[in-house]
Write a protein that holds these residues in place. Structure first.
Motif, PDB file in Angstrom:
ATOM      1  N   TRP A  65       3.970  40.933 -19.181  1.00 52.94           N
ATOM      2  CA  TRP A  65       2.519  40.826 -19.280  1.00 52.94           C
ATOM      3  C   TRP A  65       2.016  40.895 -20.718  1.00 52.94           C
ATOM      4  O   TRP A  65       0.819  41.001 -20.950  1.00 52.94           O
ATOM      5  N   HIS A  66       2.943  40.808 -21.699  1.00 56.97           N
ATOM      6  CA  HIS A  66       2.507  40.542 -23.071  1.00 56.97           C
ATOM      7  C   HIS A  66       1.719  39.225 -23.066  1.00 56.97           C
ATOM      8  O   HIS A  66       2.107  38.268 -22.386  1.00 56.97           O
ATOM      9  N   TYR A  67       0.640  39.168 -23.818  1.00 59.35           N
ATOM     10  CA  TYR A  67       0.028  37.863 -24.046  1.00 59.35           C
ATOM     11  C   TYR A  67       0.996  37.010 -24.866  1.00 59.35           C
ATOM     12  O   TYR A  67       1.709  37.521 -25.737  1.00 59.35           O
ATOM     13  N   SER A  68       1.022  35.720 -24.594  1.00 61.13           N
ATOM     14  CA  SER A  68       1.867  34.821 -25.380  1.00 61.13           C
ATOM     15  C   SER A  68       1.359  34.759 -26.813  1.00 61.13           C
ATOM     16  O   SER A  68       0.213  35.132 -27.105  1.00 61.13           O
ATOM     17  N   GLY A  71      -1.669  32.836 -26.965  1.00 63.67           N
ATOM     18  CA  GLY A  71      -2.818  33.587 -26.482  1.00 63.67           C
ATOM     19  C   GLY A  71      -3.355  34.535 -27.538  1.00 63.67           C
ATOM     20  O   GLY A  71      -4.579  34.681 -27.687  1.00 63.67           O
ATOM     21  N   ARG A  85       0.955  43.432 -31.993  1.00 57.65           N
ATOM     22  CA  ARG A  85       1.550  43.099 -30.699  1.00 57.65           C
ATOM     23  C   ARG A  85       2.325  44.299 -30.153  1.00 57.65           C
ATOM     24  O   ARG A  85       3.171  44.871 -30.823  1.00 57.65           O
ATOM     25  N   THR A  90      -3.026  43.823 -26.456  1.00 57.64           N
ATOM     26  CA  THR A  90      -2.181  42.628 -26.565  1.00 57.64           C
ATOM     27  C   THR A  90      -1.424  42.339 -25.270  1.00 57.64           C
ATOM     28  O   THR A  90      -0.563  41.457 -25.244  1.00 57.64           O
ATOM     29  N   ASP A  92      -1.880  41.512 -20.997  1.00 52.77           N
ATOM     30  CA  ASP A  92      -2.796  41.096 -19.936  1.00 52.77           C
ATOM     31  C   ASP A  92      -2.850  42.243 -18.928  1.00 52.77           C
ATOM     32  O   ASP A  92      -2.127  42.249 -17.927  1.00 52.77           O
TER      33      ASP A  92
END
Length: 217
Positions: A65-68, A71, A85, A90, A92
């Motif tokens: 669920w890290h944002y890319s 993103g 990060r 950072t 979702d």
């Protein structure tokens, strides 16, 4: 309750009675960066396979669920988002919370993983089907700040992996260099102090109710 460096076998022994329950049991494993969450999850999975319980117990991570990176680049301050990060903002969080909610409800759920080779999440790579016990590891699963505090609604047992910050810092620094996140030790220490240590402090300042403290010395 505290438990000093238990083996994966001992931990699995403690939860096997939940296999006879009618619903699904969700157990979270949280801790600061470098506390050994992924290592513990891997050990649990090995023990699950040895006992041939993989159809009844599954172990997953919230790292998917890290944002890319793309993103993060769309955020109001992309440079800061990329530098930080691993911080709560950072991830979702809503996607992660909804995944845990659906898991607890007994649904079949496609869960993302994090591909360390490309440093981005990959969606629907792990499927939760009819398993009775689900272990989930991650930084913010016992975090009391909104919206993460809603996770507690769907968790049966919250475990926290306690680790000396100095030990954790050395693990994280080595990991940054080994994975190519930083080019050298100096840059890795800089990242620890400017990002990972901040996240560790946040986690330690905002720990929710914990059922089992695991002393990972």
């Amino acid at each position: 309750m505290s438990f000093t460096k238990p083996s994966a076998a001992e931990l699995l022994d403690s939860v096997e009675p939940y296999l006879s329950s009618h619903g699904r049991t969700v157990i979270t494993i949280s801790g600061i960066p470098g506390s050994g969450k992924s290592t513990l999850l891997s050990s649990l999975y090995t023990e699950i396979l040895q006992r041939k319980l993989e159809s009844e117990i599954k172990a997953i991570s919230m790292d998917g669920w890290h944002y890319s990176r793309s993103g993060l680049e769309k955020m109001s301050d992309p440079k800061e988002a990329i530098r930080r990060r691993g911080a709560p903002f950072t991830f979702d969080s809503e996607g992660c919370i909804d995944m845990i909610r659906r898991i607890k409800l007994g649904e079949q759920v496609g869960c993302p993983t994090f591909d360390h080779s490309v440093k981005d999440p990959v969606f629907d790579t792990v499927t939760i089907a009819k398993e009775k016990i689900i272990f989930i590891e991650g930084l913010y699963l016992s975090y009391t700040e909104a919206p993460w505090n809603r996770i507690a609604e769907y968790v049966d047992k919250a475990w926290f992996l306690k680790c000396d910050v100095n030990v954790a810092s050395m693990r994280v620094v080595r990991r940054h260099v080994h994975s190519g996140i930083t080019d050298d030790i100096e840059a890795a220490w800089k990242r620890w102090h400017e990002s990972d240590k901040i996240n560790a402090d946040l986690i330690l300042e905002h720990i929710g109710q914990i059922d089992l403290n695991i002393q990972n010395l």
